[in-house]
Design a protein around this motif. Structure first.
Motif, mmCIF file in Angstrom:
data_model
loop_
_atom_site.group_PDB
_atom_site.id
_atom_site.type_symbol
_atom_site.label_atom_id
_atom_site.label_comp_id
_atom_site.label_asym_id
_atom_site.label_seq_id
_atom_site.Cartn_x
_atom_site.Cartn_y
_atom_site.Cartn_z
ATOM 1 N N VAL A 256 -10.467 -4.635 -46.587
ATOM 2 C CA VAL A 256 -11.719 -4.421 -45.861
ATOM 3 C C VAL A 256 -11.625 -3.254 -44.874
ATOM 4 O O VAL A 256 -12.604 -2.542 -44.646
ATOM 5 N N GLY A 259 -14.581 -2.123 -42.687
ATOM 6 C CA GLY A 259 -15.869 -2.439 -43.319
ATOM 7 C C GLY A 259 -16.478 -3.743 -42.801
ATOM 8 O O GLY A 259 -15.854 -4.504 -42.074
ATOM 9 N N ARG A 260 -17.731 -3.966 -43.220
ATOM 10 C CA ARG A 260 -18.429 -5.193 -42.829
ATOM 11 C C ARG A 260 -18.556 -6.122 -44.044
ATOM 12 O O ARG A 260 -18.814 -5.671 -45.156
ATOM 13 N N VAL A 261 -18.378 -7.401 -43.790
ATOM 14 C CA VAL A 261 -18.407 -8.380 -44.882
ATOM 15 C C VAL A 261 -19.503 -9.418 -44.600
ATOM 16 O O VAL A 261 -19.641 -9.859 -43.457
ATOM 17 N N GLN A 285 -16.123 -8.521 -37.877
ATOM 18 C CA GLN A 285 -16.623 -7.697 -38.989
ATOM 19 C C GLN A 285 -17.238 -8.590 -40.067
ATOM 20 O O GLN A 285 -17.843 -8.122 -41.009
ATOM 21 N N LYS A 359 -25.798 -2.092 -42.378
ATOM 22 C CA LYS A 359 -24.873 -1.647 -43.421
ATOM 23 C C LYS A 359 -23.792 -2.694 -43.671
ATOM 24 O O LYS A 359 -23.075 -3.094 -42.754
ATOM 25 N N VAL A 360 -23.722 -3.119 -44.919
ATOM 26 C CA VAL A 360 -22.712 -4.109 -45.300
ATOM 27 C C VAL A 360 -21.897 -3.519 -46.442
ATOM 28 O O VAL A 360 -22.449 -2.862 -47.318
ATOM 29 N N ASP A 361 -20.582 -3.744 -46.428
ATOM 30 C CA ASP A 361 -19.740 -3.134 -47.469
ATOM 31 C C ASP A 361 -19.228 -4.138 -48.500
ATOM 32 O O ASP A 361 -18.966 -3.794 -49.639
ATOM 33 N N PHE A 362 -19.042 -5.371 -48.055
ATOM 34 C CA PHE A 362 -18.411 -6.352 -48.952
ATOM 35 C C PHE A 362 -19.159 -7.679 -48.944
ATOM 36 O O PHE A 362 -19.741 -8.071 -47.937
ATOM 37 N N LEU A 401 -22.316 -4.889 -53.996
ATOM 38 C CA LEU A 401 -21.304 -4.860 -52.939
ATOM 39 C C LEU A 401 -19.950 -5.132 -53.569
ATOM 40 O O LEU A 401 -19.852 -5.889 -54.533
#
Ligand code: XMP
Length: 556
Positions: A256, A259-261, A285, A359-362, A401
């Protein structure tokens, strides 16, 4: 097709190396360089073995048994490249069974690294035939298929594989082909009436078993596997799912980064353990989204909020969407329609909430190992849809994602151990499974607010009494179902016309099959009495005595 041993020596096994090179290896020669010795890579890291899968329906079972011996393992397809296998630093390989015949033109072969590594290899059924075929022996169709129990007789050859075991023992056979000629350097270590070579081995830890040690019908199978792991591979059996937690936390951190989960929390075991583990790794996060569908059981919402918001201080978005679900379910009685509506609505709400986060990454998911093995195996995927499962762990792929799936190598009971290791309460960790569509599929007919309240009250009593009788953990599931059937009763001197509640309690290993639980009569009596006394709308309780198949666990 292979005609004789000589010809088989010329068959390229897997890309770059010919069988003749393996022959040297089988004899203990030095032609091929070992590619990796686990200890060279240093450290006292966890021990692992790799199960090379040739499409056997039992591969996952081999994995289970190996883990039960406290040795970490993963199932890898026979065509997995070395780069995928190497990070595990295996101390040995197990070659699974499989539906093919080794002498067929396109039969899957054990990859070169299995032999080049010089590590111990246990070939089971097809795996044994491969050992034979690839190392210069001869495999041929048996005169008849051998299926079922056989008596294994040990030869007078000393082998650590059978340490502590009697000279004769029952084993489970399931094979058509048989070994006509062993590869050079191998000896027979056990035989049955129909298989003169039921087990073979050489002095370098290459062993083949014609029978299946992983199935329950081979009662001493686990000891045989344990002997292979401890005494042949030199594993010490120090792996625990708890020790997996620390590793998994580290891996999540690496994956991660900054990043944001987001994670859908249902309050069930899998999503609770995933959320706790990821929170431990990356703290704020992580944002969890907990949707109250209005279809949950009594106190479930409060309990989940308490654990995650109050105690663990997880970033939690709580959405009370009970009205939305109820209005969409109005007038719906078809079980599949209910499931579709609930699934669709859930995804919509989840997406709305995720969009608000920015904004979300995962996306975190509670995928477990059986799902991974099942989707990876080349087996029959054409299974009829019995029920459209809506699992709050499985979210829309259109969200695009990247996935964080820290439990994807664990079995359900191991997830529980990880949960305990992370400090989750036993009450949460040992919760019985609860379906994503919740109480909606336990109300036969239309889901209304009134019916939900009735079922919640009855369900609460069932859970209470089952726990009081100390049966909760022994049962796979125990719950109440609200039927639309109404019948006449008498209470005091008055006539009643109330609902009928059905009680469902099952035992199961994996929910694929289940049997109705033989609950003691007095427990049944207490539950029934309490429900009719404490839930005014109900005047009759029946017990469901159907097994799965032909029934299913849930009624819808
Ligand atoms: P059945 O009723 O098919 O259920 O015998 C097998 C197991 O799956 C659970 N179940 C579900 N779990 N989403 C889930 O996450 C669902 O839609 C769902 N439907 C059934 C059921 O409770 C049992 O443990």
């Amino acid at each position: 097709m292979q005609k004789d041993g000589q010809e088989s020596h010329r068959v390229a096994v897997s890309g770059d190396v010919e069988v003749s090179a393996y022959l040297e290896i089988a004899k203990g020669g030095t032609k091929a360089e070992p590619r990796a010795k686990p200890e060279e890579k240093g450290g006292t890291e966890r021990e692992a073995v790799v199960i090379v899968d040739f499409g056997s329906q039992y591969s996952w079972l081999i994995a289970r048994r190996v883990r039960e011996c406290r040795v970490y393992c993963e199932v890898m397809s026979y065509d997995a490249p070395w780069d995928k296998v190497a990070p595990l630093r295996p101390k040995g390989f197990i070659l699974s069974g499989g539906p093919s015949s080794v002498y067929e033109p396109d039969a899957p072969q054990a990859p070169a690294y299995v032999y080049e590594s010089r590590l111990p290899v246990l070939g089971i059924c097809y795996g044994m035939q491969l050992l034979s075929h690839q190392l210069g022996g001869k495999v041929a169709p048996g005169t008849r298929r051998e299926y079922g129990l056989a008596v294994l007789h040990q030869n007078s050859v000393s082998t650590p594989l059978f340490d502590g075991l009697p000279p004769e023992m029952p084993v489970w056979m399931s094979h058509g082909d048989r070994i006509e000629e062993m590869p050079p350097g191998f000896t027979v270590i056990a035989y049955t009436e129909n298989s003169p070579i039921a087990a073979m081995g050489n002095e370098h830890g290459l062993i083949g078993l014609q029978f299946h040690p992983e199935v329950v019908h081979t009662p001493q199978g686990k000891t045989i596997l344990q002997n292979f792991l401890y005494k042949v591979c030199g594993c010490s059996g120090n792996w625990t799912p708890g020790s997996f937690a620390a590793e998994a936390i580290q891996r999540v951190k690496e994956q991660v980064g900054k990043g944001r989960v987001i994670c859908a929390l249902s309050g069930g075991v899998d999503s609770s353990v995933v959320a706790t583990l990821i929170h431990r790794a990356i703290g704020d996060q992580l944002t969890c989204i907990f949707v109250n569908t209005g279809l949950l059981r009594r106190e479930e919402v409060e309990r989940t909020l308490n654990t995650f918001q109050k105690n663990l201080k997880v970033n939690l978005v709580y959405v009370d969407a009970s009205k939305r679900f109820l209005s969409r379910l109005k007038g719906v009685i078809d079980p599949e329609e209910k499931r579709h509506i609930i699934g669709e609505e859930f995804v919509k709400i989840f997406e709305e909430e995720a969009a608000k986060i920015g904004k979300v990454d995962f996306l975190a998911q509670g995928t477990l190992y059986p799902d991974v093995i099942e989707s990876a195996s080349s087996g029959n995927k054409a299974v009829a849809t019995i029920k459209t499962h809506h699992n709050v762990g499985g979210l829309p792929s259109r969200m695009k994602l990247a996935l964080v799936e820290p439990l994807r190598y664990l079995f359900k009971d191991e997830v529980r151990e990880v949960g305990l290791a992370l400090g989750l309460a036993e009450e949460m960790v040992y919760r019985q499974p609860f379906p994503g569509p919740g109480l909606a599929i336990r109300i036969i007919g239309e889901v209304t607010k009134e019916r939900l309240e009735i079922l919640r009250a009855a369900d609460w009593i069932v859970m209470n009494e089952i726990k009081k009788a100390k049966l909760y953990r022994q049962l796979w599931q125990s719950f109440a179902v609200l039927t639309p059937v109404r019948s006449v009763g008498v209470m005091g001197d008055a006539r009643t016309y109330g609902y009928m509640v059905a009680l469902r309690a099952v035992t199961s290993e994996d929910a694929m099959t289940a049997d109705w639980a033989r609950l003691p009569y007095d427990v049944l009596a207490r539950i029934s009495n309490r429900i009719v006394n404490e839930v005014p709308e109900v005047n009759r309780v029946v017990y469901d005595i159907s097994s799965k198949p032909p029934s299913t666990i849930e009624w819808e």
